[in-house]
Design an enzyme around this catalytic site. Sequence first.
Site, mmCIF file in Angstrom:
data_model
loop_
_atom_site.group_PDB
_atom_site.id
_atom_site.type_symbol
_atom_site.label_atom_id
_atom_site.label_comp_id
_atom_site.label_asym_id
_atom_site.label_seq_id
_atom_site.Cartn_x
_atom_site.Cartn_y
_atom_site.Cartn_z
ATOM 1 C CG HIS A 204 -40.603 41.531 54.155
ATOM 2 N ND1 HIS A 204 -39.733 42.568 54.055
ATOM 3 C CD2 HIS A 204 -40.910 40.962 55.741
ATOM 4 C CE1 HIS A 204 -40.131 43.412 55.062
ATOM 5 N NE2 HIS A 204 -41.037 42.458 55.244
ATOM 6 C CG HIS B 98 -42.756 40.044 59.989
ATOM 7 N ND1 HIS B 98 -41.747 40.148 60.257
ATOM 8 C CD2 HIS B 98 -42.452 40.276 58.669
ATOM 9 C CE1 HIS B 98 -41.567 41.107 59.685
ATOM 10 N NE2 HIS B 98 -41.321 41.824 58.560
ATOM 11 C CG ASP C 287 -44.097 38.036 64.497
ATOM 12 O OD1 ASP C 287 -43.634 38.204 63.398
ATOM 13 O OD2 ASP C 287 -44.188 39.273 65.632
ATOM 14 N N GLY D 205 -40.123 47.670 63.132
ATOM 15 C CA GLY D 205 -41.258 48.016 63.675
ATOM 16 C C GLY D 205 -41.541 49.510 63.059
ATOM 17 C CG HIS E 203 -39.065 46.208 57.625
ATOM 18 N ND1 HIS E 203 -38.735 45.043 58.142
ATOM 19 C CD2 HIS E 203 -40.316 45.299 57.875
ATOM 20 C CE1 HIS E 203 -38.957 44.419 57.971
ATOM 21 N NE2 HIS E 203 -40.285 44.403 58.281
ATOM 22 C CD GLU F 286 -44.987 48.216 56.174
ATOM 23 O OE1 GLU F 286 -45.466 47.318 56.281
ATOM 24 O OE2 GLU F 286 -43.606 47.884 56.107
ATOM 25 C CG ASP G 147 -44.977 41.862 55.426
ATOM 26 O OD1 ASP G 147 -44.497 41.530 56.037
ATOM 27 O OD2 ASP G 147 -45.547 43.223 55.685
#
Length: 361
Positions: free
Chosen positions: A18, A20, A22, A178, A205, A208, A297
């Site tokens: 996991h 990202h 970006d 998101g 996701h 969370e 993350d």
Amino acid sequence: MSEPIGEQIRRAPKVLLHDHLDGGLRPQTILDLAPEGHLLPAGDAGSLGRWFEEAASSGSLERYLETFDHTVAVMQTADNLRRVARECVADLAEDGVVYAEVRYAPEQHLEGGLALTEVVEAVRDGFAEGEQQARDDGSPIVVRQLLTAMRHQARSQEIAELTVAYRDQGVVGFDIAGAEAGYPPTRHLDAFEYLQRENAHFTIHAGEAFGLPSIWQAIQWCGADRLGHGVRIIDDISVGPDGSPRLGLLASYVRDKRIPLEMCPSSNVQTGAATSIAEHPIALLTKLRFRVTVNTDNRLMSGTSMSREMTLLADAFGYGMADFRWFTINAMKSAFLPFDERLALIDEVIKPAYAVLGAMS
């Protein structure tokens, strides 16, 4: 004199599920690639890196989301995407990661005129360049793509089809990300049903920022292979009169079915999903032998790495190398890579390296 745990962790092979794309840029890369007219909050790499971490830790959702405005802004051309992807691989390999699945939302990288396919191919090429350089440097790593659809948008079917189209070109799975509240995974049920018909892997996701209903829907309605974060599964675990933990039906199902939890301790503290590392549910979930994995993350926003996340857990809970071997094998077992490739990494890379580090279990 025994080697410090932090140094052992640094040398150990790691598996990351996991992360990202970006959320892991180098600050200097953002400075180098920022388009004309895009105002950055700092003018040097050190200050910019601190700004990202402070903004992400501010407790303000608006400031946290603002950080991605700056990273996504520099990822709108094929050349820039290739560079970001190549540097991602280099940074992970330097940290001892031997396998990683890195996710991003292709739909967020179209402002410069790229097509969705061009985005995927640019990232694919950047990962391949990074892998080759890592092999040349003696730190081999395998990196694959997870294509993410934004849950507040309506392009999940399109991204799911893109996932299937490129699954033999470095894409191993699908994800939605998101805001969870108000955007349940069932809004994208058509995409998940399509992926299941195509025998494709996906993670969601869930659990969370939102609670058990999000996890339940991800698993029971959508059929998720893994849970992105899943930290709120702790809400279905209570303490009995004798002080022992008692699992509710959903928690029992997640544990019994060995559904992997992609846990991201530092990020969870920043977003308020956990109050501190020392109080993170990962400790109890590990004790109860859920399929726990450790992840980063957003490395830039959390100022972190796999080595740092593991060291924080060692400091908070006294974990040793046998524990990190367990986390790592959990992650490799849960990867979307074909079984024989997973087994080869476990038997030929992970287990031998941890044996050298004295972590036998």
